[in-house]
Scaffold this motif. Structure first.
Motif, PDB file in Angstrom:
ATOM      1  N   MET A   1     -70.529 -48.931  51.258  1.00 29.50           N
ATOM      2  CA  MET A   1     -70.319 -48.543  49.875  1.00 29.50           C
ATOM      3  C   MET A   1     -71.480 -47.690  49.399  1.00 29.50           C
ATOM      4  N   PRO A   2     -71.168 -46.597  48.758  1.00 31.39           N
ATOM      5  CA  PRO A   2     -72.240 -45.839  48.106  1.00 31.39           C
ATOM      6  C   PRO A   2     -72.830 -46.676  46.964  1.00 31.39           C
ATOM      7  N   PRO A   3     -74.027 -46.346  46.542  1.00 30.29           N
ATOM      8  CA  PRO A   3     -74.612 -47.104  45.426  1.00 30.29           C
ATOM      9  C   PRO A   3     -73.840 -46.878  44.134  1.00 30.29           C
ATOM     10  N   ILE A   4     -73.956 -47.832  43.237  1.00 31.79           N
ATOM     11  CA  ILE A   4     -73.218 -47.780  41.976  1.00 31.79           C
ATOM     12  C   ILE A   4     -73.512 -46.499  41.193  1.00 31.79           C
ATOM     13  N   GLU A   5     -74.712 -45.954  41.356  1.00 33.37           N
ATOM     14  CA  GLU A   5     -75.106 -44.746  40.639  1.00 33.37           C
ATOM     15  C   GLU A   5     -74.266 -43.535  41.049  1.00 33.37           C
ATOM     16  N   ASP A   6     -73.636 -43.598  42.211  1.00 32.28           N
ATOM     17  CA  ASP A   6     -72.829 -42.479  42.690  1.00 32.28           C
ATOM     18  C   ASP A   6     -71.429 -42.444  42.081  1.00 32.28           C
ATOM     19  N   PHE A   7     -71.089 -43.445  41.293  1.00 31.58           N
ATOM     20  CA  PHE A   7     -69.772 -43.516  40.669  1.00 31.58           C
ATOM     21  C   PHE A   7     -69.867 -43.092  39.211  1.00 31.58           C
ATOM     22  N   ASP A   8     -68.766 -42.595  38.681  1.00 33.15           N
ATOM     23  CA  ASP A   8     -68.742 -42.156  37.284  1.00 33.15           C
ATOM     24  C   ASP A   8     -68.959 -43.316  36.325  1.00 33.15           C
ATOM     25  N   THR A   9     -68.386 -44.476  36.665  1.00 32.37           N
ATOM     26  CA  THR A   9     -68.518 -45.648  35.799  1.00 32.37           C
ATOM     27  C   THR A   9     -68.689 -46.891  36.666  1.00 32.37           C
ATOM     28  N   PRO A  10     -69.251 -47.955  36.101  1.00 33.48           N
ATOM     29  CA  PRO A  10     -69.314 -49.210  36.851  1.00 33.48           C
ATOM     30  C   PRO A  10     -67.919 -49.722  37.220  1.00 33.48           C
ATOM     31  N   GLU A  11     -66.946 -49.465  36.359  1.00 37.40           N
ATOM     32  CA  GLU A  11     -65.583 -49.900  36.638  1.00 37.40           C
ATOM     33  C   GLU A  11     -65.042 -49.223  37.903  1.00 37.40           C
ATOM     34  N   ASP A  12     -65.332 -47.937  38.070  1.00 35.35           N
ATOM     35  CA  ASP A  12     -64.900 -47.225  39.277  1.00 35.35           C
ATOM     36  C   ASP A  12     -65.563 -47.811  40.520  1.00 35.35           C
ATOM     37  N   TYR A  13     -66.827 -48.157  40.388  1.00 31.75           N
ATOM     38  CA  TYR A  13     -67.545 -48.767  41.509  1.00 31.75           C
ATOM     39  C   TYR A  13     -66.875 -50.070  41.935  1.00 31.75           C
ATOM     40  N   TYR A  14     -66.610 -50.936  40.968  1.00 36.31           N
ATOM     41  CA  TYR A  14     -66.034 -52.236  41.317  1.00 36.31           C
ATOM     42  C   TYR A  14     -64.596 -52.114  41.812  1.00 36.31           C
ATOM     43  N   ALA A  15     -63.833 -51.174  41.276  1.00 38.26           N
ATOM     44  CA  ALA A  15     -62.478 -50.966  41.787  1.00 38.26           C
ATOM     45  C   ALA A  15     -62.526 -50.556  43.256  1.00 38.26           C
ATOM     46  N   THR A  16     -63.457 -49.681  43.595  1.00 32.05           N
ATOM     47  CA  THR A  16     -63.612 -49.250  44.984  1.00 32.05           C
ATOM     48  C   THR A  16     -64.120 -50.393  45.852  1.00 32.05           C
ATOM     49  N   LYS A  17     -65.066 -51.154  45.327  1.00 34.79           N
ATOM     50  CA  LYS A  17     -65.600 -52.286  46.092  1.00 34.79           C
ATOM     51  C   LYS A  17     -64.511 -53.323  46.363  1.00 34.79           C
ATOM     52  N   PHE A  18     -63.697 -53.620  45.363  1.00 36.17           N
ATOM     53  CA  PHE A  18     -62.594 -54.557  45.559  1.00 36.17           C
ATOM     54  C   PHE A  18     -61.627 -54.034  46.626  1.00 36.17           C
ATOM     55  N   HIS A  19     -61.364 -52.732  46.607  1.00 32.75           N
ATOM     56  CA  HIS A  19     -60.479 -52.131  47.611  1.00 32.75           C
ATOM     57  C   HIS A  19     -61.044 -52.351  49.014  1.00 32.75           C
ATOM     58  N   GLU A  20     -62.315 -52.047  49.184  1.00 33.35           N
ATOM     59  CA  GLU A  20     -62.938 -52.194  50.512  1.00 33.35           C
ATOM     60  C   GLU A  20     -63.029 -53.667  50.926  1.00 33.35           C
TER      61      GLU A  20
END
Length: 111
Positions: free
Chosen positions: A1-20
């Motif tokens: 996973m890229p770091p959270i800072e690489d996502f537009d929003t924290p929500e996008d980060y967690y959605a991607t993390k949940f997917h993975e």
């Protein structure tokens, strides 16, 4: 996973993390989905697993209280698999059942 800072929003980060994380639930030692059969991007098995992972991510976002802003992203992603859904109308029902099991597993719910 890229770091959270690489996502537009924290929500996008967690959605991607949940997917993975949803993919990890399919391992033989967990829910034992047929991941070893995945041959190539876009093949039927790959498509089914992607559908399961994205549905699981949407479920987990709802459980985590992440607002609906990630649903547009999920819908767009799932739209890319629409051909498989059109070819097999039962696919969404089967994928949703597997996604529910994956979401339960991620929450520590076992049967």
């Amino acid at each position: 996973m890229p770091p959270i800072e690489d996502f537009d929003t924290p929500e996008d980060y967690y959605a991607t993390k949940f997917h993975e994380l949803a993919h990890s639930t399919g391992h033989k030692s967990r829910l034992d989905r047929d991941l070893q059969e995945i041959a190539a991007f876009g093949d039927e098995c790959y498509s089914k697993e992607e559908l399961v992972a994205e549905l699981t991510a949407a479920m987990m976002c709802g459980i985590a209280g992440i607002d609906g802003s990630t649903l547009d992203q999920s819908a767009a992603y799932l739209d890319s698999w629409i051909k498989q859904l059109e070819d097999d109308p039962r696919l969404i029902v089967n994928a949703a059942a597997q996604a529910q099991r994956a979401a339960d597993y991620m929450q520590g719910i076992t049967y």
